[in-house]
Design a protein around this motif. Structure first.
Motif: not given
Lengths: 178, 178
Positions: B53-78
């Motif tokens: 229902x959601x996809x995740x991908x890592x993001x990082x700003x500088x040296x801050x702790x890495x984040x897992x960013x979650x985004x809706x999939x179309x199955x998730x929207x449904x």
DNA sequence: TATAACATGTAACAAGTTACATGATTTC
DNA sequence: GAAATCATGTAACTTGTTACATGTTATA
């Protein structure tokens, strides 16, 4: 939830009973007050036993299945009164599942929201009728208080939903999405 | 509870976010609507991910702790829309913990019951004040609806408790036990 | 230099549900 | 002979909580 223990201890305080008997009583008379399932009751009775709040002993009538009869201990009585005082004196934070949905009303068209909420209103009114027609004095005064309490909240909910539906109908501005 | 998923999906539908961000938002703005804990949110996001229902991908700003960013999939929207329709159209059975206690009122003295219920009344009134003074329009219209809904029930509860206390005071007949 | 904010979790536990299992007896 | 009632559970699973762990960076 600790209310399940409070309920079982309260029933056992009135008289010692076996699990099946407790479950029958709850199903027949208290279905409007609790939704505890039978296996949960059996498991909770085991836990109360382990904790020393109830004693159990076997009984058998003729060839019928043996019963485990549970009886309060004095520690159990103390625990019951402690929990009862806690329960009566404390207003726990209410959370309504439906409020989560209300937050996202604008993701559906006004027309569909109205259809959905009217269906909910209809179910609520059915519940009001069920509680309002519940027979009185089934087990002391307490159950009647609980039923009255339910009715108060159900009717408040009906009034509120009416008002929400009315306001959504009035509001011509936003037609929502999807 | 599936409302936790509905909430997270609804927030992610507005915009993709990482877990910490969602938790902050919920804690700051939605504490009156949900009591979901942070670890529960992280675990629920994992489950939504596993379910597609959601996809995740890592993001990082500088040296801050890495984040897992979650985004809706179309199955998730449904799934979100399915759950939202279910949530809005369905009036689920309410159960109040306090009703269990009300059933056993007669096990305490009238005087003590009054003391306990008055303490509860006081707490309820504090809650009413908190909800009544909540700032408006914090996140769309939805949150305000939810707060209004809470207020309706809290006020109904206050009125009911008042009435119960009044009736117990009137009733000279029974002085309870213990 | 300490502590708050940022960002993630894990491990252990508690509670509850569903679906299934067992076996006797009474009633239709 | 089938089905309901009596009486007990267990196993597998889901959900949620609490308390703890980790490590960086900005702030006081």
């Amino acid at each position: 939830m600790d209310e399940r223990s409070l309920l079982l201890l309260g029933l056992l305080l009135v008289q010692s009973q076996h699990g099946y008997q407790l479950n029958e009583f709850i199903e027949r008379n208290l279905s409007r007050v609790t939704d505890m399932k039978k296996s949960t009751a059996y498991a909770t009775l085991d836990r109360l036993c382990d904790a020393g709040f109830v004693d159990k002993h076997m009984e058998q009538e003729g060839n019928r299945p043996p019963r485990k009869v549970y009886a309060m201990t004095s520690a159990g009585k103390q625990h019951f009164y402690d929990m009862l005082r806690e329960n009566l004196s404390h207003a726990d934070q209410m959370n309504f599942a439906s409020d989560i949905g209300m937050m996202f009303l604008d993701h559906l068209s006004r027309k569909e929201v109205l259809k959905l909420l009217e269906s909910r209103l209809h179910q609520l009114q059915t519940q009001v009728d069920a509680y309002a027609s519940a027979p009185k004095h089934r087990y002391g005064l307490g159950v009647d208080f609980a039923i009255e309490h339910h009715l108060v909240h159900l009717r408040a909910d009906v009034t509120w939903l009416h008002s929400i539906i009315h306001r959504i109908k009035e509001d011509e501005s936003d037609d929502g999405i999807e």
